[in-house]
Design a protein around this motif. Structure first.
Motif, PDB file in Angstrom:
ATOM      1  N   UNK A 108       0.832  -1.198   0.000  1.00 40.94           N
ATOM      2  CA  UNK A 108       0.000   0.000   0.000  1.00 40.94           C
ATOM      3  C   UNK A 108       0.868   1.250   0.000  1.00 40.94           C
ATOM      4  N   UNK A 109       0.289   2.334  -0.514  1.00 43.81           N
ATOM      5  CA  UNK A 109       0.944   3.636  -0.433  1.00 43.81           C
ATOM      6  C   UNK A 109       0.979   4.074   1.029  1.00 43.81           C
ATOM      7  N   UNK A 110       2.013   4.814   1.382  1.00 49.09           N
ATOM      8  CA  UNK A 110       2.168   5.352   2.731  1.00 49.09           C
ATOM      9  C   UNK A 110       1.698   6.808   2.701  1.00 49.09           C
ATOM     10  N   UNK A 111       0.433   7.009   3.020  1.00 51.77           N
ATOM     11  CA  UNK A 111      -0.164   8.351   2.963  1.00 51.77           C
ATOM     12  C   UNK A 111       0.541   9.330   3.883  1.00 51.77           C
ATOM     13  N   UNK A 112       0.926   8.864   5.051  1.00 54.36           N
ATOM     14  CA  UNK A 112       1.611   9.754   5.998  1.00 54.36           C
ATOM     15  C   UNK A 112       2.920  10.263   5.402  1.00 54.36           C
ATOM     16  N   UNK A 113       3.705   9.374   4.816  1.00 55.43           N
ATOM     17  CA  UNK A 113       4.972   9.791   4.199  1.00 55.43           C
ATOM     18  C   UNK A 113       4.711  10.749   3.039  1.00 55.43           C
ATOM     19  N   UNK A 134      -0.143  16.410 -10.551  1.00 54.83           N
ATOM     20  CA  UNK A 134       1.133  15.694 -10.502  1.00 54.83           C
ATOM     21  C   UNK A 134       1.290  15.177  -9.073  1.00 54.83           C
ATOM     22  N   UNK A 135       1.269  13.865  -8.944  1.00 56.02           N
ATOM     23  CA  UNK A 135       1.311  13.254  -7.616  1.00 56.02           C
ATOM     24  C   UNK A 135       2.582  12.431  -7.447  1.00 56.02           C
ATOM     25  N   UNK A 136       2.952  12.285  -6.191  1.00 56.34           N
ATOM     26  CA  UNK A 136       4.072  11.428  -5.831  1.00 56.34           C
ATOM     27  C   UNK A 136       3.543  10.397  -4.852  1.00 56.34           C
ATOM     28  N   UNK A 137       3.472   9.164  -5.308  1.00 56.18           N
ATOM     29  CA  UNK A 137       2.980   8.069  -4.477  1.00 56.18           C
ATOM     30  C   UNK A 137       4.173   7.465  -3.756  1.00 56.18           C
ATOM     31  N   UNK A 138       4.068   7.380  -2.431  1.00 51.82           N
ATOM     32  CA  UNK A 138       5.181   6.926  -1.609  1.00 51.82           C
ATOM     33  C   UNK A 138       4.843   5.548  -1.038  1.00 51.82           C
ATOM     34  N   UNK A 139       5.776   4.609  -1.212  1.00 49.20           N
ATOM     35  CA  UNK A 139       5.605   3.241  -0.717  1.00 49.20           C
ATOM     36  C   UNK A 139       6.806   2.894   0.158  1.00 49.20           C
ATOM     37  N   UNK A 140       6.550   2.317   1.322  1.00 47.60           N
ATOM     38  CA  UNK A 140       7.605   1.848   2.215  1.00 47.60           C
ATOM     39  C   UNK A 140       7.723   0.338   2.010  1.00 47.60           C
ATOM     40  N   UNK A 141       8.803  -0.082   1.358  1.00 47.79           N
ATOM     41  CA  UNK A 141       8.982  -1.493   1.001  1.00 47.79           C
ATOM     42  C   UNK A 141      10.312  -1.997   1.573  1.00 47.79           C
ATOM     43  N   UNK A 142      10.484  -3.319   1.682  1.00 43.02           N
ATOM     44  CA  UNK A 142      11.757  -3.858   2.172  1.00 43.02           C
ATOM     45  C   UNK A 142      12.935  -3.415   1.297  1.00 43.02           C
TER      46      UNK A 142
END
Length: 166
Positions: A108-113, A134-142
């Protein structure tokens, strides 16, 4: 009896098979087109068109000296232009977007980040018809994950469209 089966049924069966295989190959072609979308291609889901323009990986933290968030693994930031091609204003949400690794795991995208990125329009943004964001989708992955694609969804509950990240 064998000759009858060869004449009529196989001829009509053959025609049906050709029609079915043509329809099947069209469906496969459509599926391949969708699956083969890559960075820079425009794809559509619902009333939105998406163009992935850039992918940043290996990002340790987002924000500035005052407000920041550190990744548990690494942040992957996917830059996307989202255009409303519908007839009315529509809501775009980063919560519907998923990033997928080569093993098929979805993140999932990390909305807080996403909040910590300056000028990010990814948070529950209503986009008017004909306008884009223009969006930047942030994901916290291993850290060592091998990413395959991103699934972009125009509506809540949509299956979305896939874009290859490499």
């Amino acid at each position: 009896m064998f000759a009858l089966n060869d004449d009529k049924p196989s001829a009509s069966g053959s025609e049906n098979s050709d029609s079915d295989s043509d329809a099947g190959s069209d469906a496969k072609d459509d599926s391949k087109k969708e699956k083969s979308a890559k960075i820079g291609d425009t794809v559509k889901d619902g009333d939105f068109e998406f163009t992935v323009t850039k992918v940043e990986d290996g990002v340790d933290k987002v924000g500035d000296q005052y407000l920041e968030k550190e990744a548990s693994g690494q942040f992957v930031i996917v830059h996307v232009t989202v255009k409303n091609v519908g007839e009315k204003a529509d809501l775009f949400s980063d919560t519907e977007q998923k990033i997928i690794d080569v093993d098929g795991k979805e993140y999932d995208a990390d909305s807080e980040a996403g909040v910590y990125i300056e000028d990010n329009q990814a948070l529950l943004d209503n986009i008017n018809p004909g306008n884009d964001a223009k969006v930047q989708l942030v994901f916290d992955v291993p850290d060592k994950v091998k990413l395959d694609s991103i699934k972009l969804a125009g509506n809540f509950g949509s299956d979305g469209v896939s874009v290859k990240l490499k």
